[in-house]
Design an enzyme around this catalytic site. Structure first.
Site, PDB file in Angstrom:
ATOM      1  N   LYS A 109       1.008   2.628   7.553  1.00 40.60           N
ATOM      2  CA  LYS A 109       0.394   2.656   8.607  1.00 40.60           C
ATOM      3  C   LYS A 109      -0.630   1.491   8.822  1.00 40.60           C
ATOM      4  CE  LYS A 109      -0.122   7.816   8.553  1.00 40.60           C
ATOM      5  NZ  LYS A 109      -0.994   8.948   8.338  1.00 40.60           N
ATOM      6  N   HIS A 161      -2.026   4.537   0.630  1.00 36.63           N
ATOM      7  CA  HIS A 161      -3.376   5.181   1.284  1.00 36.63           C
ATOM      8  C   HIS A 161      -4.434   4.002   1.284  1.00 36.63           C
ATOM      9  CE1 HIS A 161      -2.112   9.312   0.012  1.00 36.63           C
ATOM     10  NE2 HIS A 161      -1.675   9.222   1.229  1.00 36.63           N
ATOM     11  N   TYR A 206      -4.247  15.079  -4.634  1.00 37.67           N
ATOM     12  CA  TYR A 206      -3.169  15.299  -5.537  1.00 37.67           C
ATOM     13  C   TYR A 206      -3.692  15.555  -7.016  1.00 37.67           C
ATOM     14  CZ  TYR A 206       0.010  13.760  -2.213  1.00 37.67           C
ATOM     15  OH  TYR A 206       0.882  13.653  -1.224  1.00 37.67           O
ATOM     16  N   HIS A 246       8.059  15.055   3.962  1.00 40.95           N
ATOM     17  CA  HIS A 246       6.837  15.134   3.121  1.00 40.95           C
ATOM     18  C   HIS A 246       6.834  15.855   1.964  1.00 40.95           C
ATOM     19  CE1 HIS A 246       3.915  12.888   5.435  1.00 40.95           C
ATOM     20  NE2 HIS A 246       2.825  13.461   4.980  1.00 40.95           N
ATOM     21  N   ARG A 302       6.906   7.573   3.445  1.00 40.45           N
ATOM     22  CA  ARG A 302       6.805   8.296   4.772  1.00 40.45           C
ATOM     23  C   ARG A 302       8.040   8.457   5.504  1.00 40.45           C
ATOM     24  NH1 ARG A 302       2.055   4.946   4.773  1.00 40.45           N
ATOM     25  NH2 ARG A 302       0.174   5.958   4.169  1.00 40.45           N
ATOM     26  N   ARG A 356       7.654  13.138  -0.643  1.00 40.12           N
ATOM     27  CA  ARG A 356       6.767  12.298  -0.786  1.00 40.12           C
ATOM     28  C   ARG A 356       5.436  12.963  -1.674  1.00 40.12           C
ATOM     29  NH1 ARG A 356       3.767   7.789   1.393  1.00 40.12           N
ATOM     30  NH2 ARG A 356       1.869   8.224   2.057  1.00 40.12           N
TER      31      ARG A 356
END
Length: 316
Positions: A175, A270, A279, A244, A151, A247
């Protein structure tokens, strides 16, 4: 706006930052959403000047207002999520008795698929020769984006100690303050070594950041975005390049080759595999194009059309 509204928001943002250790970017998002809600509350007749006054009907009207203003279903869902989390805090602090946003749902909107760059074109862009030390730095950043699927905030947060080139690894904090160790590809490692050889001439004394600006300080997220867009324009990209996209390209190209969704989830950081499943749609689009171009019953053939149009089966 009345202190009775702003005090609750200020306390909540402090809770997010100091107690929950949320990133500045996350806190800024909550600030934006709750400030918009405060403005709306003050404009009502009569004004809503206490958080305990907000009802379920009010939140539904607020969501409808956002919809009329043109916000997407996803943006409205984010705003409602911010309200729900804010009221969870207010209830915990005995500032409210119930959560008026608990059962309010945003209108559905089509899910936007992430845009991935073509692998060959991306390879061409990354094979370009840098012209100066800042472009050496830029190439190292972009190679690392594509090599490891970082990220933007993870890349700008990297310190020298997070990079282990002998073992071809980089340690990032994503995150939810979750840490993961990612592999660094051969070309990314080469670009990073070239940047590290030049970095001491640019970095301020005591600066720990892996990537620094011409002023010797940690590079900002905005600067990375601008430099990547500049790189794309300078080297003839046919679409706007942004972090992004690199990524997304990392994830979709890896999934195309491996088919291992669980591994892609771990590499992207994630928490929920449902986030990664977007994806699989990109992968299906790739497979559909291959089918359309290769299958004898799917290929478009010249001259095989009728008065009503193409012969059935001439395309997928």
């Amino acid at each position: 706006m009345p202190d009775s509204l702003t005090e609750g928001v200020v306390a909540f943002l402090h809770h997010l930052s100091a107690e929950r250790r949320q990133s500045p970017h996350t806190c800024q998002g909550y600030r934006r959403d709750l400030t918009r809600l405060m403005h709306w509350a003050c404009e009502q007749s009569p004004p809503i000047d206490q958080w305990s006054m907000l009802t379920v009907a009010d939140v539904r009207r607020y969501a409808a207002t956002l919809n009329r203003e043109g916000l997407s279903g996803r943006s409205i869902a984010r705003a409602l999520s911010a309200i729900r989390r804010f009221y969870d805090y207010l209830i915990r602090e005995n500032r409210a008795r119930s959560n008026p946003a608990l059962d309010v749902r945003a209108p559905k909107s089509g899910r936007r698929l992430p845009v991935a760059a073509d692998a060959d074109q991306l390879g061409h862009l990354l094979d370009a020769t840098p012209d100066d030390p800042l472009e050496v730095r830029d190439l190292a950043m972009f190679e690392l984006f594509y090599s490891s699927g970082l990220r933007l905030s993870e890349l700008t947060g990297l310190d020298l100690v997070h990079l282990d080139l002998p073992d071809s690894e980089v340690r990032v904090r994503g995150k939810g303050n979750r840490e993961r160790v990612l592999p660094v590809g051969r070309k990314a490692a080469k670009a990073l070594r070239e940047w590290l050889a030049l970095r001491p001439a640019l970095a301020d004394a005591g600066e720990n950041a892996l990537f620094v600006s011409r002023r010797g300080q940690r590079l900002s997220t905005r600067s990375v975005q601008q430099r990547l867009a500049r790189w794309g324009l300078h080297h003839g990209a046919d679409q706007h390049l942004h972090p992004h996209m690199l990524r997304h390209s990392f994830a979709s190209h890896l999934l195309e080759s491996s088919g291992d969704l669980r591994a892609v989830q771990e590499l992207l950081g994630h928490a929920d595999i449902a986030t990664t499943q977007v994806y699989t749609h990109l992968d299906f689009q790739h497979l559909a194009r291959v089918y359309d171009n290769a299958h004898p019953r799917a290929r478009r053939r010249k001259g095989l059309t009728s008065e009503k149009g193409p012969v059935p089966g001439d395309s997928l």
